[in-house]
Design an enzyme around this catalytic site. Sequence first.
Site, PDB file in Angstrom:
ATOM      1  CE  LYS A   1      -3.773   0.891  -1.434  1.00 45.77           C
ATOM      2  NZ  LYS A   1      -4.510   0.390  -0.271  1.00 45.77           N
TER       3      LYS A   1
ATOM      4  CB  SER B   1      -0.924   0.031   1.218  1.00 45.93           C
ATOM      5  OG  SER B   1      -2.152  -0.529   0.877  1.00 45.93           O
TER       6      SER B   1
ATOM      7  CE1 TYR C   1      -3.780  -0.589   5.003  1.00 47.32           C
ATOM      8  CE2 TYR C   1      -1.968  -0.741   6.541  1.00 47.32           C
ATOM      9  CZ  TYR C   1      -2.475  -0.948   5.289  1.00 47.32           C
ATOM     10  OH  TYR C   1      -1.691  -1.498   4.318  1.00 47.32           O
TER      11      TYR C   1
ATOM     12  CB  VAL D   1      -0.305  -5.915   4.112  1.00 46.94           C
ATOM     13  CG1 VAL D   1      -1.552  -5.196   4.606  1.00 46.94           C
ATOM     14  CG2 VAL D   1      -0.360  -6.161   2.613  1.00 46.94           C
TER      15      VAL D   1
ATOM     16  CE1 TYR E   1      -4.140  -0.799  -5.354  1.00 44.34           C
ATOM     17  CE2 TYR E   1      -4.739  -3.118  -5.515  1.00 44.34           C
ATOM     18  CZ  TYR E   1      -4.525  -1.988  -4.756  1.00 44.34           C
ATOM     19  OH  TYR E   1      -4.666  -2.049  -3.389  1.00 44.34           O
TER      20      TYR E   1
END
Length: 304
Positions: A64, A61, A240, A258, A188
């Site tokens: 991102k 992540s 998160y 993660v 992605y």
Amino acid sequence: MEKVLTDIVEKNRYLLKEGKVADYIPALAKANPNHIGVCLVDLDGTITTAGDTSIKFTIQSISKVITLMRAVMDKGQDYVFGRVGYEGTDEPFNTLYKLDLPHITKPANPMINAGAILTTSLVHGSGDEKFQRILELTRIMTNNPNIIYNEEVYQSEKATGDKNRAIANLMRARGILDGDVEEILDAYFKQCSIEVDAEDLGNIAAFLANGCRGLDDYGKSSPNSLSSILLGIMVTSGMYNYSGQYAVEVGIPSKSGVGGGILAVVPNKLGIGVFSPPLDENGNSIAGLGILKSISEEFDLRIF
Ligand code: GLU
């Protein structure tokens, strides 16, 4: 400095036993739960490391942030945030149901999967070009031309990515996402599978800490506005469902993944890359969090 950092790693090593390596993507379950490392990069490029800082892992992540930067440079802030929100959420990273509510016209923010899939779709290029542009930016920010993606993790993400597929298809059905769903998801999954080590993360963080300066071309954006966007979004939704408490307790704009990585940016001062695969219940590296708390206290780095 190195001694202080080594002591911090050792002080937090006990946390390894309290977390659990991500296994919802089978290839991630192979990570060694004993790895722990941290890398500090200051703005004149001095690098200080402790622990396992040259072990490769997938960025997950944390990508991102890079994709958001690429999309904003390609399409401009107003366009991107006309399609994805700025707001934090208490939903899990792969939440889906709100996207089907009639009054919802965009994902909450670019750090949940729906928002990230949407920002990936906004990166210029067709076919593999979107991913290549994200990869190219990652290589510049890490100052490492050898960055590649991990084929096994990518295949594993693709094989088990039904929830992400559902998110993308639902957004397309509701007119939130445009384009070829499989092509966007392919970019992605590949961006999540980019391999880095803690030092690469430290370099990305230092680039952000230095106000995003140093690129040849900012497209439809500028270093200042990229910094405000990326650091603001990292504070409000980078960790998160722990983002709020983290902002109070650690006070450093950060993004975790993660794969066990955490990218932490002390504006105008320092970039920090942390790596340790066992995660807590929020999906954040448990020893990584401990290390960042210790570093923030030791060097008085809270920005709030
Ligand atoms: N590849 C992951 C997914 O979309 C990213 C998860 C993460 O690091 O939060 O499921």
